[in-house]
Design a protein around this motif. Structure first.
Motif, mmCIF file in Angstrom:
data_model
loop_
_atom_site.group_PDB
_atom_site.id
_atom_site.type_symbol
_atom_site.label_atom_id
_atom_site.label_comp_id
_atom_site.label_asym_id
_atom_site.label_seq_id
_atom_site.Cartn_x
_atom_site.Cartn_y
_atom_site.Cartn_z
ATOM 1 N N THR A 67 -24.591 9.947 18.418
ATOM 2 C CA THR A 67 -23.915 8.665 18.250
ATOM 3 C C THR A 67 -22.417 8.905 18.129
ATOM 4 O O THR A 67 -21.981 9.994 17.755
ATOM 5 N N ARG A 122 -23.009 4.458 17.364
ATOM 6 C CA ARG A 122 -23.673 3.865 18.541
ATOM 7 C C ARG A 122 -23.684 4.824 19.716
ATOM 8 O O ARG A 122 -22.792 5.659 19.856
ATOM 9 N N HIS A 123 -24.675 4.664 20.556
ATOM 10 C CA HIS A 123 -24.713 5.328 21.861
ATOM 11 C C HIS A 123 -25.421 4.362 22.796
ATOM 12 O O HIS A 123 -26.514 3.883 22.478
#
Length: 89
Positions: free
Chosen positions: A44, A49-50
């Motif tokens: 991430t 986030r990814h």
């Protein structure tokens, strides 16, 4: 995944969220049980986030996305070109 039903070849977006800079393994399994790209190890970002933008799946059926890390495993399914199997049968 943004939703649970997709048309054949419809773009699919997978968003993994969690602690920032956390390593995880993403596994995308097709209806035939074979792992598909972008399966593999990822991390991430600094915001936790990814995001994966996929061109879509060409075969009808159920696709399972599994995320494993040091945190509890998470998974979701989507259906391409068909409705969910009838679980009442």
């Amino acid at each position: 995944m943004e939703k649970t039903h997709y048309d054949v070849n419809e773009p699919v977006v997978i968003v993994v969220t969690g602690p920032k800079n956390t390593e995880f393994t993403l596994t995308v399994t097709g209806p035939d049980g074979v792992d598909l790209p972008p399966s593999g190890e990822r991390r991430t970002n600094q915001y936790g986030r990814h995001t994966f933008h996929l061109m879509g799946f060409s075969e009808k059926g159920e696709y399972r996305v599994t995320v494993t890390s040091e945190l509890p495993e998470a998974s979701a399914s989507c259906f391409v070109g068909a409705d969910e199997p009838d679980s009442s049968a």
